[in-house]
Design a protein around this motif. Structure first.
Motif, PDB file in Angstrom:
ATOM      1  N   ILE A   1      11.844 -44.662  19.132  1.00 28.15           N
ATOM      2  CA  ILE A   1      11.756 -43.892  17.896  1.00 28.15           C
ATOM      3  C   ILE A   1      10.416 -44.117  17.201  1.00 28.15           C
ATOM      4  N   CYS A   2       9.944 -45.363  17.204  1.00 32.76           N
ATOM      5  CA  CYS A   2       8.626 -45.665  16.618  1.00 32.76           C
ATOM      6  C   CYS A   2       7.529 -44.864  17.301  1.00 32.76           C
ATOM      7  N   GLY A   3       7.610 -44.779  18.621  1.00 33.45           N
ATOM      8  CA  GLY A   3       6.618 -44.010  19.363  1.00 33.45           C
ATOM      9  C   GLY A   3       6.613 -42.545  18.960  1.00 33.45           C
ATOM     10  N   LEU A   4       7.805 -41.962  18.792  1.00 36.90           N
ATOM     11  CA  LEU A   4       7.895 -40.557  18.390  1.00 36.90           C
ATOM     12  C   LEU A   4       7.320 -40.340  16.988  1.00 36.90           C
ATOM     13  N   ILE A   5       7.657 -41.239  16.069  1.00 41.83           N
ATOM     14  CA  ILE A   5       7.170 -41.108  14.689  1.00 41.83           C
ATOM     15  C   ILE A   5       5.648 -41.243  14.641  1.00 41.83           C
TER      16      ILE A   5
ATOM     17  N   ILE B   1      -0.180 -39.370  14.502  1.00 39.73           N
ATOM     18  CA  ILE B   1      -1.444 -39.217  15.214  1.00 39.73           C
ATOM     19  C   ILE B   1      -1.847 -37.740  15.287  1.00 39.73           C
ATOM     20  N   LYS B   2      -0.896 -36.860  15.532  1.00 31.98           N
ATOM     21  CA  LYS B   2      -1.212 -35.425  15.590  1.00 31.98           C
ATOM     22  C   LYS B   2      -1.709 -34.925  14.239  1.00 31.98           C
ATOM     23  N   THR B   3      -1.109 -35.425  13.170  1.00 29.88           N
ATOM     24  CA  THR B   3      -1.574 -35.058  11.829  1.00 29.88           C
ATOM     25  C   THR B   3      -2.985 -35.577  11.591  1.00 29.88           C
ATOM     26  N   ASN B   4      -3.239 -36.812  12.029  1.00 27.38           N
ATOM     27  CA  ASN B   4      -4.578 -37.391  11.879  1.00 27.38           C
ATOM     28  C   ASN B   4      -5.622 -36.617  12.678  1.00 27.38           C
ATOM     29  N   ARG B   5      -5.226 -36.106  13.852  1.00 29.38           N
ATOM     30  CA  ARG B   5      -6.166 -35.326  14.658  1.00 29.38           C
ATOM     31  C   ARG B   5      -6.534 -34.024  13.941  1.00 29.38           C
ATOM     32  N   LYS B   6      -5.562 -33.407  13.291  1.00 31.26           N
ATOM     33  CA  LYS B   6      -5.852 -32.191  12.524  1.00 31.26           C
ATOM     34  C   LYS B   6      -6.812 -32.505  11.373  1.00 31.26           C
ATOM     35  N   ASP B   7      -6.555 -33.635  10.692  1.00 33.61           N
ATOM     36  CA  ASP B   7      -7.446 -34.040   9.598  1.00 33.61           C
ATOM     37  C   ASP B   7      -8.846 -34.348  10.123  1.00 33.61           C
ATOM     38  N   PHE B   8      -8.922 -34.972  11.302  1.00 34.42           N
ATOM     39  CA  PHE B   8     -10.219 -35.293  11.888  1.00 34.42           C
ATOM     40  C   PHE B   8     -11.011 -34.022  12.183  1.00 34.42           C
ATOM     41  N   GLU B   9     -10.340 -33.012  12.736  1.00 30.84           N
ATOM     42  CA  GLU B   9     -11.032 -31.751  13.026  1.00 30.84           C
ATOM     43  C   GLU B   9     -11.556 -31.111  11.750  1.00 30.84           C
ATOM     44  N   ALA B  10     -10.785 -31.217  10.668  1.00 29.70           N
ATOM     45  CA  ALA B  10     -11.243 -30.671   9.383  1.00 29.70           C
ATOM     46  C   ALA B  10     -12.462 -31.446   8.880  1.00 29.70           C
TER      47      ALA B  10
ATOM     48  N   LYS C   1      -2.448 -43.413  21.743  1.00 27.99           N
ATOM     49  CA  LYS C   1      -1.361 -42.862  22.573  1.00 27.99           C
ATOM     50  C   LYS C   1      -0.048 -43.586  22.260  1.00 27.99           C
ATOM     51  N   PRO C   2       0.435 -43.535  21.021  1.00 25.92           N
ATOM     52  CA  PRO C   2       1.609 -44.337  20.650  1.00 25.92           C
ATOM     53  C   PRO C   2       2.879 -43.960  21.393  1.00 25.92           C
ATOM     54  N   SER C   3       3.075 -42.686  21.698  1.00 25.79           N
ATOM     55  CA  SER C   3       4.308 -42.308  22.399  1.00 25.79           C
ATOM     56  C   SER C   3       4.348 -42.918  23.793  1.00 25.79           C
ATOM     57  N   ARG C   4       3.204 -42.955  24.480  1.00 21.43           N
ATOM     58  CA  ARG C   4       3.170 -43.552  25.806  1.00 21.43           C
ATOM     59  C   ARG C   4       3.259 -45.076  25.722  1.00 21.43           C
ATOM     60  N   PHE C   5       2.531 -45.679  24.756  1.00 21.74           N
ATOM     61  CA  PHE C   5       2.543 -47.130  24.626  1.00 21.74           C
ATOM     62  C   PHE C   5       3.948 -47.633  24.311  1.00 21.74           C
ATOM     63  N   TYR C   6       4.536 -47.084  23.265  1.00 20.29           N
ATOM     64  CA  TYR C   6       5.873 -47.538  22.877  1.00 20.29           C
ATOM     65  C   TYR C   6       6.933 -47.054  23.861  1.00 20.29           C
ATOM     66  N   GLY C   7       6.636 -45.970  24.573  1.00 18.81           N
ATOM     67  CA  GLY C   7       7.539 -45.536  25.633  1.00 18.81           C
ATOM     68  C   GLY C   7       7.609 -46.557  26.756  1.00 18.81           C
ATOM     69  N   PHE C   8       6.428 -47.099  27.159  1.00 20.13           N
ATOM     70  CA  PHE C   8       6.414 -48.152  28.171  1.00 20.13           C
ATOM     71  C   PHE C   8       7.174 -49.379  27.686  1.00 20.13           C
TER      72      PHE C   8
END
Length: 326
Positions: A280-284, A289-298, A226-233
């Motif tokens: 910005i790090c959280g957004l990147i 992570i979203k790309t990795n999730r797509k790769d994981f599903e594949a 959950k990088p966006s939430r972690f780095y958001g905090f």
């Protein structure tokens, strides 16, 4: 017949391992029972072998290391993981395996905390730690798991062959729970009666050092999953700190028209820049992570295909063997 593998990681469990193997053999007579000895010095391996278990060895110390080797080595249609300390009742084993084999659950959790755990467990800090870990994981990862750290679980082949084991020690159960939540695995829960260790059997879990490792694992996995939430905090905290530095300087400027505390102003600006960079790090990283999730599903689809192919080949081999015998 579908293959069930009972997995028992063991380190110096000579007092209880014979009873555990015999209890689960009675309930699951068709299962292969594997005891992985993790450098025991009390003859656990020989006792388990004499009780009818398949004994293998893992020299790298730590429960996570044992589970990693088990998951890589063993092929089955259902995996039932238990501890060798005789704290989990065998009577729930069939129900947990059926949820995997018949209901397509990816992970079945033997829930101690909803039954007798708090009455049977004589270590109050363990009780507090289990409650803290459960609350932390469910709040950070939007879950409803009732027992995060239980060692009594059943798994599908899909879970076993896709789960990346990173932990070396007792953090492994927490890692499994978080992985299942993050990857949207199908979960099921079975309340189980917990009984404390019998006299003479000693827990290998250190309340403080292992508890700290578990909490640190939660933080690390929250950062990774959950990088966006972690780095958001982190960004919010840095922004609040920078604002705290800036406000007195700004009030002083409004009153006098002068900025006399330049070091404080520069510190405020620096902390504000850090806050922006963290955001910005959280957004990147969230995009990564979203790309990795797509790769994981594949990859998951590929694992399913491989498992189906293997099952088909095994069935054909059995048919051929049957014809040859006839």
């Amino acid at each position: 017949m579908e293959k069930i593998a009972v997995l028992i990681p063991c380190y110096n469990e000579s007092k209880t391992i014979e009873k555990v193997v015999r209890d689960y053999r009675a309930v699951l007579p068709e299962a292969d029972i594997y005891v992985y000895d993790n450098n025991s010095s009390d003859g656990t391996d020989e006792i388990a072998r004499n009780a009818g278990a398949i004994v293998r060895y893992e020299k790298r110390q730590g429960k996570g290391n044992v589970i990693r080797t088990m998951f890589r080595d063993i092929d089955a249609d259902c995996y039932l993981m238990i501890d060798g300390d005789d704290t989990y009742p065998a009577e729930n084993a069939r129900q947990m395996c059926d949820l995997v084999l018949k209901e397509n659950a990816d992970m079945v959790i033997g829930d101690r905390l909803s039954s007798t755990y708090f009455q049977e467990n004589k270590r109050p800090f363990h009780n507090f730690g289990n409650t803290l870990v459960r609350a932390s994981v469910n709040s950070l990862f939007d879950g409803k798991i009732t027992d995060i750290m239980t060692g009594y679980r059943a798994f599908s082949p899909l879970f076993v062959k896709s789960f990346p084991v990173l932990s070396k020690g007792f953090e492994i159960e927490t890692e499994m729970s978080i992985f299942a939540l993050d990857k949207n695995m199908q979960l099921a829960t079975v309340p189980v009666q917990y009984r404390d260790r019998p006299d003479g059997s000693v827990s290998k879990l250190n309340t403080y050092s292992d508890g700290f490792k578990v909490l640190l694992t939660i933080v690390k996995l929250f950062r990774d999953y959950k990088p966006s939430r972690f780095y958001g905090f982190c960004s919010f905290f840095a922004f609040a700190l920078g604002l705290g530095f800036f406000i007195p300087v700004f009030i002083e400027y409004l009153q006098t028209g002068l900025v006399e505390r330049f070091p404080t102003l520069f510190a405020s600006i620096a902390v504000m820049i850090v806050a922006i960079l963290l955001f910005i790090c959280g957004l990147i990283l969230e995009t990564v992570i979203k790309t990795n999730r797509k790769d994981f599903e594949a990859r998951l689809n590929l694992i399913v295909l491989l498992l189906q192919t293997k099952k088909s080949l095994d069935a054909n081999q059995k048919d051929e063997n049957g014809k040859d015998a006839g």
